[in-house]
Design a protein around this motif. Structure first.
Motif, PDB file in Angstrom:
ATOM      1  N   LYS A  46       1.368 -16.683-115.771  1.00 19.15           N
ATOM      2  CA  LYS A  46       1.663 -17.579-114.649  1.00 19.15           C
ATOM      3  C   LYS A  46       0.732 -18.793-114.653  1.00 19.15           C
ATOM      4  O   LYS A  46       1.158 -19.905-114.319  1.00 19.15           O
ATOM      5  CB  LYS A  46       1.538 -16.818-113.328  1.00 19.15           C
ATOM      6  CG  LYS A  46       2.603 -15.742-113.136  1.00 19.15           C
ATOM      7  CD  LYS A  46       2.377 -14.972-111.841  1.00 19.15           C
ATOM      8  CE  LYS A  46       3.421 -13.879-111.647  1.00 19.15           C
ATOM      9  NZ  LYS A  46       3.171 -13.089-110.415  1.00 19.15           N
ATOM     10  N   SER A  47      -0.516 -18.585-115.037  1.00 22.73           N
ATOM     11  CA  SER A  47      -1.475 -19.692-115.082  1.00 22.73           C
ATOM     12  C   SER A  47      -1.069 -20.721-116.133  1.00 22.73           C
ATOM     13  O   SER A  47      -1.148 -21.935-115.903  1.00 22.73           O
ATOM     14  CB  SER A  47      -2.883 -19.171-115.398  1.00 22.73           C
ATOM     15  OG  SER A  47      -3.374 -18.388-114.358  1.00 22.73           O
ATOM     16  N   ASN A  89       2.110 -28.648-114.258  1.00 21.03           N
ATOM     17  CA  ASN A  89       1.294 -29.723-113.702  1.00 21.03           C
ATOM     18  C   ASN A  89       1.005 -30.811-114.718  1.00 21.03           C
ATOM     19  O   ASN A  89       0.871 -31.979-114.357  1.00 21.03           O
ATOM     20  CB  ASN A  89      -0.007 -29.148-113.147  1.00 21.03           C
ATOM     21  CG  ASN A  89       0.152 -28.548-111.771  1.00 21.03           C
ATOM     22  OD1 ASN A  89       0.025 -29.212-110.760  1.00 21.03           O
ATOM     23  ND2 ASN A  89       0.481 -27.254-111.733  1.00 21.03           N
ATOM     24  N   GLU A 125      -4.729 -18.679 -98.223  1.00 23.16           N
ATOM     25  CA  GLU A 125      -4.129 -19.925 -98.695  1.00 23.16           C
ATOM     26  C   GLU A 125      -5.007 -21.161 -98.475  1.00 23.16           C
ATOM     27  O   GLU A 125      -4.914 -22.125 -99.251  1.00 23.16           O
ATOM     28  CB  GLU A 125      -2.756 -20.132 -98.052  1.00 23.16           C
ATOM     29  CG  GLU A 125      -2.783 -20.282 -96.548  1.00 23.16           C
ATOM     30  CD  GLU A 125      -1.379 -20.357 -95.944  1.00 23.16           C
ATOM     31  OE1 GLU A 125      -1.274 -20.797 -94.790  1.00 23.16           O
ATOM     32  OE2 GLU A 125      -0.410 -19.981 -96.625  1.00 23.16           O
ATOM     33  N   PHE A 184       1.713 -22.659-114.847  1.00 23.65           N
ATOM     34  CA  PHE A 184       1.191 -23.580-113.829  1.00 23.65           C
ATOM     35  C   PHE A 184       0.610 -24.833-114.488  1.00 23.65           C
ATOM     36  O   PHE A 184       0.905 -25.963-114.081  1.00 23.65           O
ATOM     37  CB  PHE A 184       0.131 -22.868-112.994  1.00 23.65           C
ATOM     38  CG  PHE A 184      -0.590 -23.748-112.001  1.00 23.65           C
ATOM     39  CD1 PHE A 184      -0.106 -23.912-110.715  1.00 23.65           C
ATOM     40  CD2 PHE A 184      -1.764 -24.412-112.354  1.00 23.65           C
ATOM     41  CE1 PHE A 184      -0.766 -24.722-109.796  1.00 23.65           C
ATOM     42  CE2 PHE A 184      -2.435 -25.216-111.449  1.00 23.65           C
ATOM     43  CZ  PHE A 184      -1.926 -25.375-110.168  1.00 23.65           C
ATOM     44  N   ASP A 195      -2.179 -12.962 -98.021  1.00 21.66           N
ATOM     45  CA  ASP A 195      -1.958 -14.267 -98.658  1.00 21.66           C
ATOM     46  C   ASP A 195      -2.115 -15.388 -97.639  1.00 21.66           C
ATOM     47  O   ASP A 195      -2.636 -16.462 -97.951  1.00 21.66           O
ATOM     48  CB  ASP A 195      -0.555 -14.326 -99.273  1.00 21.66           C
ATOM     49  CG  ASP A 195      -0.441 -13.500-100.539  1.00 21.66           C
ATOM     50  OD1 ASP A 195      -1.465 -12.963-101.005  1.00 21.66           O
ATOM     51  OD2 ASP A 195       0.681 -13.383-101.072  1.00 21.66           O
ATOM     52  N   ASN A 248      -3.777 -22.730-104.613  1.00 20.10           N
ATOM     53  CA  ASN A 248      -2.901 -22.450-105.752  1.00 20.10           C
ATOM     54  C   ASN A 248      -2.897 -20.962-106.076  1.00 20.10           C
ATOM     55  O   ASN A 248      -3.100 -20.549-107.219  1.00 20.10           O
ATOM     56  CB  ASN A 248      -3.338 -23.276-106.965  1.00 20.10           C
ATOM     57  CG  ASN A 248      -3.119 -24.763-106.754  1.00 20.10           C
ATOM     58  OD1 ASN A 248      -2.032 -25.189-106.370  1.00 20.10           O
ATOM     59  ND2 ASN A 248      -4.159 -25.551-106.968  1.00 20.10           N
ATOM     60  N   GLY A 267      -5.296 -15.619-108.919  1.00 19.74           N
ATOM     61  CA  GLY A 267      -4.513 -14.394-108.900  1.00 19.74           C
ATOM     62  C   GLY A 267      -5.227 -13.301-108.144  1.00 19.74           C
ATOM     63  O   GLY A 267      -6.462 -13.200-108.186  1.00 19.74           O
ATOM     64  N   PRO A 307      -5.719 -22.291-110.481  1.00 24.36           N
ATOM     65  CA  PRO A 307      -4.757 -21.219-110.205  1.00 24.36           C
ATOM     66  C   PRO A 307      -5.483 -19.902-109.982  1.00 24.36           C
ATOM     67  O   PRO A 307      -6.443 -19.572-110.691  1.00 24.36           O
ATOM     68  CB  PRO A 307      -3.887 -21.182-111.456  1.00 24.36           C
ATOM     69  CG  PRO A 307      -4.624 -21.954-112.497  1.00 24.36           C
ATOM     70  CD  PRO A 307      -5.462 -22.941-111.775  1.00 24.36           C
ATOM     71  N   ILE A 321      -1.135 -18.220-107.150  1.00 24.43           N
ATOM     72  CA  ILE A 321       0.137 -18.127-107.878  1.00 24.43           C
ATOM     73  C   ILE A 321       0.516 -16.684-108.200  1.00 24.43           C
ATOM     74  O   ILE A 321       1.626 -16.430-108.694  1.00 24.43           O
ATOM     75  CB  ILE A 321       0.080 -18.937-109.187  1.00 24.43           C
ATOM     76  CG1 ILE A 321      -1.027 -18.398-110.110  1.00 24.43           C
ATOM     77  CG2 ILE A 321      -0.130 -20.417-108.896  1.00 24.43           C
ATOM     78  CD1 ILE A 321      -1.002 -18.995-111.500  1.00 24.43           C
ATOM     79  N   HIS A 322      -0.386 -15.744-107.945  1.00 25.25           N
ATOM     80  CA  HIS A 322      -0.132 -14.351-108.314  1.00 25.25           C
ATOM     81  C   HIS A 322      -0.736 -13.443-107.254  1.00 25.25           C
ATOM     82  O   HIS A 322      -1.920 -13.554-106.938  1.00 25.25           O
ATOM     83  CB  HIS A 322      -0.763 -14.063-109.678  1.00 25.25           C
ATOM     84  CG  HIS A 322      -0.673 -12.624-110.100  1.00 25.25           C
ATOM     85  ND1 HIS A 322       0.472 -12.049-110.573  1.00 25.25           N
ATOM     86  CD2 HIS A 322      -1.620 -11.639-110.110  1.00 25.25           C
ATOM     87  CE1 HIS A 322       0.243 -10.781-110.880  1.00 25.25           C
ATOM     88  NE2 HIS A 322      -1.016 -10.509-110.594  1.00 25.25           N
TER      89      HIS A 322
END
Length: 472
Positions: A454-455, A462, A417, A458, A413, A422, A400, A398, A424-425
């Protein structure tokens, strides 16, 4: 006419096929290159080397004679060229401001050196040998009671150039605060060739291979899984750790988010035609216009070309030259904090930083004689990038991204990607520059904590998905 149309059709199809094949090639993720995880960087032969895994305290007292010699150098009669009329920092460091900096350094800062020295050693400094090099690092520990009551995570905090571990002195206490929801055992190493970390004796120690050294350092300290935060070279090295060792990385957070693959560059060009599709209107100027940002980057990257090609030449000019060293480094703390500070006669240096903090950083470079060896990373980094294409190898942990308006470069972003599947932030901040850990530590800390939440979500999600697949 029919023959011409057929020929045109064949050429068009061939052209489309070539474009498609090119797209397939540049968009295809690459596998992680093979690296020697124990590559030897010290002097002499690896066959004659026996690594000492001991972790020892690193607290150096610089004799009065060293400080007095520096004071004498600062007191020499220097010939300064007067700046041009009505010029701030557009031509480089304004010599009128430089005189003020040197006077403060000599007459105010140096008489208080023992106080500043105590401050620099106020955090726990340690060293250990990794792959033939003495690696210096700051490490904070958390007591057993806090570990029982709080969520405690290891964090690798990585600086860049022309910074040092001094950038993190205002951030580390926030990360170690027992009253926060998340508490971190921070490991903040000096890059090899920077500060108190030994420089490589052999060619080739680029950011990917530094990533291996730092991962080995974390394993040495007993941290098999950890978070990473970094900017500048710290961003690149942290990205490489997340790429090469995803199983060791709980999450990677950066305040300098860039993607430099061919596909990312093409995406940036496409996005420039319809920016609002890819970024909020308030933040379009982070990325566009491409032409304006490109020329700004060219204007501010002369140092990069010198250090990527002849680091030892410029390093020699700055070694044992405290006034030149201060001008060269502090100019970056001006324009990289806010490009508009070039128009100011004082460079805006003390708008965001205290002069003591800036001089602490200069003293680390000066006392450790590390300016030349720090600059070699640029030459090694260019060579390594061309040989490994790490920008096309995905980093799966993940990720950020915290973007601050006046940093040197930004990637959308959409551009990030492929490298960071991943992501996520992702946030934009209307102010702030390149040395954000030193400039606005409270904002960086807040953003990092948001990323940590957020991590953890995540990983939890998962884990649940993986358990469902096993049961199925």
């Amino acid at each position: 006419m029919g023959v011409c149309l057929k020929l045109f059709g064949i050429i068009l199809i061939a052209f489309i096929a070539i474009i498609y094949q090119g797209y397939v090639y540049i968009s295809k993720p690459l596998d992680v290159p093979t690296f020697d995880l124990n590559e030897f960087w010290g002097p002499g032969s690896k066959l004659e080397y026996k690594e000492d895994p001991t972790i020892v305290s690193n607290k150096i007292h610089y004799p009065d004679e060293v400080i007095e010699d520096l004071r004498k150098q600062l007191n020499r009669t220097w010939i300064y060229h007067d700046p041009l009329e009505n010029v701030g920092f557009e031509y480089g460091f304004n010599t009128n401001k430089l005189k003020d900096v040197i006077k403060y350094w000599r007459d105010d800062y140096l008489p208080r050196w023992r106080e500043r020295e105590s401050f620099l050693w106020s955090l726990p400094h340690l060293t250990t040998e990794i792959q033939g090099l003495r690696i210096h690092f700051i490490q904070t520990k958390v007591d057993a009671a806090t570990k029982k009551s709080k969520k405690v995570f290891p964090l690798l905090l990585i600086h860049g150039w022309p910074g040092s571990v001094r950038e993190f002195y205002e951030l580390i206490p926030k990360l170690s605060d027992k009253n926060e929801d998340y508490v971190f055992e921070v490991v903040a190493p000096s890059l090899p060739g920077y500060g108190w970390s030994q420089a490589a004796s052999k060619k080739g120690l680029g950011p990917a291979k530094m990533a291996i050294i730092f991962r080995n350092l974390m394993l040495r300290l007993g941290y098999n899984e950890f978070f990473i935060q970094g900017g500048d070279w710290g961003s690149i090295i942290g990205s490489h750790i997340a790429t090469i060792f995803p199983k060791n990385v709980l999450g990677y957070h950066s305040n300098m988010c860039v993607a430099n693959s061919p596909l990312a560059m093409i995406k940036g060009f496409i996005a420039s035609f319809i920016p609002s599709t890819y970024v909020e209107k308030a933040y379009e100027d982070f990325y566009f216009p491409l032409k304006g940002n490109f020329f700004k980057l060219i204007e501010e990257s002369g140092y990069f070309h010198i250090q990527s090609t002849k680091p030892d030449t410029i390093g020699t000019a700055l070694t044992d030259n405290p006034i030149g060293l201060a001008a060269y480094i502090l100019e970056k703390f001006s324009t990289w904090t806010n490009i508009n500070y070039r128009k100011l006669k004082d460079g805006g240096l003390e708008k965001d930083f205290h002069m003591d903090a800036l001089l602490d950083n200069i003293m680390i470079y000066y006392l450790t004689n590390s300016i030349t060896t720090s600059q070699r990373l640029y030459a090694e980094g260019i060579t390594e990038t061309l040989n490994t294409e790490m920008g096309r190898v995905p980093a799966n942990p993940p990720t950020g991204c915290a973007r601050f308006r006046y940093d040197l470069a930004h990637s959308l972003d959409w551009q990030l990607e492929e490298k960071f599947p991943n992501l996520i932030h992702s946030k934009h901040y209307p102010d702030g520059g390149h040395f954000i850990a030193m400039q606005k530590p409270e904002i960086l800390h807040r953003d990092f904590i948001e990323f940590i939440r957020k991590s953890l979500e995540f990983h939890k999600k998962n884990k649940i998905s993986a358990e469902k697949k096993v049961k199925a």
